[in-house]
Design a protein around this motif. Structure first.
Motif, PDB file in Angstrom:
ATOM      1  N   MET A  50       0.843  -1.178   0.000  1.00 19.04           N
ATOM      2  CA  MET A  50       0.000   0.000   0.000  1.00 19.04           C
ATOM      3  C   MET A  50       0.887   1.239   0.000  1.00 19.04           C
ATOM      4  N   GLY A 101      -4.263   5.554  -3.169  1.00 21.32           N
ATOM      5  CA  GLY A 101      -5.065   4.352  -3.270  1.00 21.32           C
ATOM      6  C   GLY A 101      -4.901   3.625  -4.591  1.00 21.32           C
ATOM      7  N   PHE A 111     -14.782  -2.189  -2.074  1.00 25.16           N
ATOM      8  CA  PHE A 111     -13.843  -2.421  -0.994  1.00 25.16           C
ATOM      9  C   PHE A 111     -14.665  -2.876   0.220  1.00 25.16           C
ATOM     10  N   ALA A 132      -4.703  -4.232   6.676  1.00 22.34           N
ATOM     11  CA  ALA A 132      -5.486  -2.994   6.694  1.00 22.34           C
ATOM     12  C   ALA A 132      -6.594  -3.109   5.652  1.00 22.34           C
ATOM     13  N   ARG A 133      -7.740  -2.504   5.949  1.00 24.28           N
ATOM     14  CA  ARG A 133      -8.879  -2.561   5.036  1.00 24.28           C
ATOM     15  C   ARG A 133      -9.511  -1.180   4.892  1.00 24.28           C
ATOM     16  N   ASP A 134     -10.077  -0.956   3.722  1.00 26.30           N
ATOM     17  CA  ASP A 134     -10.753   0.304   3.421  1.00 26.30           C
ATOM     18  C   ASP A 134     -12.234   0.138   3.777  1.00 26.30           C
ATOM     19  N   PRO A 138      -7.944   3.721   4.588  1.00 24.02           N
ATOM     20  CA  PRO A 138      -7.718   2.382   5.128  1.00 24.02           C
ATOM     21  C   PRO A 138      -7.408   2.415   6.623  1.00 24.02           C
ATOM     22  N   ALA A 142      -3.449  -5.371   2.272  1.00 23.26           N
ATOM     23  CA  ALA A 142      -4.132  -4.089   2.435  1.00 23.26           C
ATOM     24  C   ALA A 142      -5.020  -3.792   1.234  1.00 23.26           C
ATOM     25  N   THR A 143      -6.091  -3.051   1.462  1.00 26.50           N
ATOM     26  CA  THR A 143      -6.913  -2.512   0.382  1.00 26.50           C
ATOM     27  C   THR A 143      -7.090  -1.021   0.623  1.00 26.50           C
ATOM     28  N   TYR A 144      -7.079  -0.267  -0.473  1.00 28.28           N
ATOM     29  CA  TYR A 144      -7.101   1.187  -0.354  1.00 28.28           C
ATOM     30  C   TYR A 144      -7.638   1.749  -1.669  1.00 28.28           C
TER      31      TYR A 144
END
Length: 337
Positions: free
Chosen positions: A147, A151, A193, A228-230, A264, A296-298
């Protein structure tokens, strides 16, 4: 069946997965703004059918909603419904969800995600004067990548899925691209997301953590808490879906749009926020990453914002508090198993 019309004279909107988390919320909002909705769902038992039944009961109490129990993989049935009801707009949310479930149940994804998506494409191309197919893709198509300072953007390469679920969602995007070129009807794929909130899915981490914390059980924290998540609140997601629905691309147009929060949150920070909302500190067991998970997503949501004015409003603290209030009201002293 017979064709329905709403008060504004518009044709009904078909919502697939209407008894699901997002489908329920989208259907409610459509009806609130004066639309009529035809909802379909196969009511499978991937998670607690009682929760799906409760969502459906909410919808069936609303004027302007009609439910048809149907499997989207049944192409002839889907096409017949679309033609009989004069459907010209579809929000296609039905799918077999879950990254980890795809490891042990791959053919469920072939049927629901690939065959099901093709059914909707075929029905859309045969519908007279069809206006717009909005369908659910997933941020999982981005794979597992570091990440950075900004994003994930829609232009990034998405050629290395780390789960079968992600592979099916990317396949659906490619199928839609080909159908837009072949048959000329507008389509929008939304890369969701992490979505959370009241009436959510029990297989999601925040939901399962809530059940275990209230039951006095330890929670398992995968990736040793480094993920980590958005996290995106359900009402904000619905804003984006309907904003996209109302602004179809040009004929032969197919576009991909991220839909997320663009802020995130680390897994441990989410757990701390949930503990605060519950008023309970969880006992934690740290586990390594599971197959198919991403770090992670962002979301970069600038394209959706430019198109619709999309701007998430509900921050995680408020959203989790709303979820906890709903959870306690819905389950009371009888939490799900």
């Amino acid at each position: 069946m017979g064709k329905q019309m709403n008060e504004a004279g518009k044709d009904p909107v078909l919502v697939t997965g209407a008894a699901g988390f997002i489908g329920h919320a989208v259907s409610c909002r459509l009806i609130e703004r004066g639309e009529t909705v035809v909802g379909i769902d196969n009511l499978n038992d991937y998670y607690d059918p009682a929760l799906k039944a409760a969502r459906l009961a909410n919808l069936q109490g609303l004027a302007g909603f009609r439910f048809v129990e149907m499997d989207i993989a049944d192409a002839d049935d889907v096409k017949a419904l679309v033609l009989a009801d004069g459907i010209r707009r579809i929000i296609h949310l039905a799918a077999q969800a879950g990254v980890r479930y795809s490891i042990d149940n791959p053919f469920a994804y072939q049927k629901s995600n690939l065959q099901g998506h093709l059914s909707l494409l075929e029905a859309s191309r045969h519908a007279p004067d069809f206006q717009h197919l909005v369908y659910a893709s997933s941020s999982s198509v981005y794979g597992d990548k570091p990440m950075g300072g900004s994003g994930f953007t829609e232009d990034e390469p998405v050629n290395e899925p780390v789960s079968l679920y992600a592979a099916t969602k990317r396949s659906c995007e490619l199928m839609s691209q080909s159908y837009a070129k072949l048959y000329g009807f507008p389509q929008t794929g939304l890369r969701f997301f992490t979505v959370y909130g009241p009436w959510g899915r029990p297989d999601m981490a925040y939901f399962g953590f809530t059940r275990k914390i209230l039951a006095g059980e330890p929670i398992e924290v995968y990736g040793e808490g480094r993920m980590a998540r958005d996290f995106t609140y359900i009402d904000d997601i619905v804003d984006g879906i309907l904003g996209a629905l109302d602004r179809p691309p040009e004929r032969e147009g197919h576009r991909i749009l991220n839909i997320g929060d663009s802020h995130p949150v680390g897994l441990m920070a989410m757990i701390e926020t949930l503990e605060t909302a519950l008023g309970v500190t969880a006992s934690k067991i740290m586990r390594p990453m599971q197959p198919g998970d991403v770090t992670a997503t962002y979301a970069d949501v600038s394209r959706l914002h430019a198109l619709t004015g999309y701007q998430p409003k509900v921050m995680l603290e408020e959203g989790l508090q709303r979820f906890v209030s709903w959870y306690r009201d819905f389950y009371g002293n009888m939490p799900p198993k």
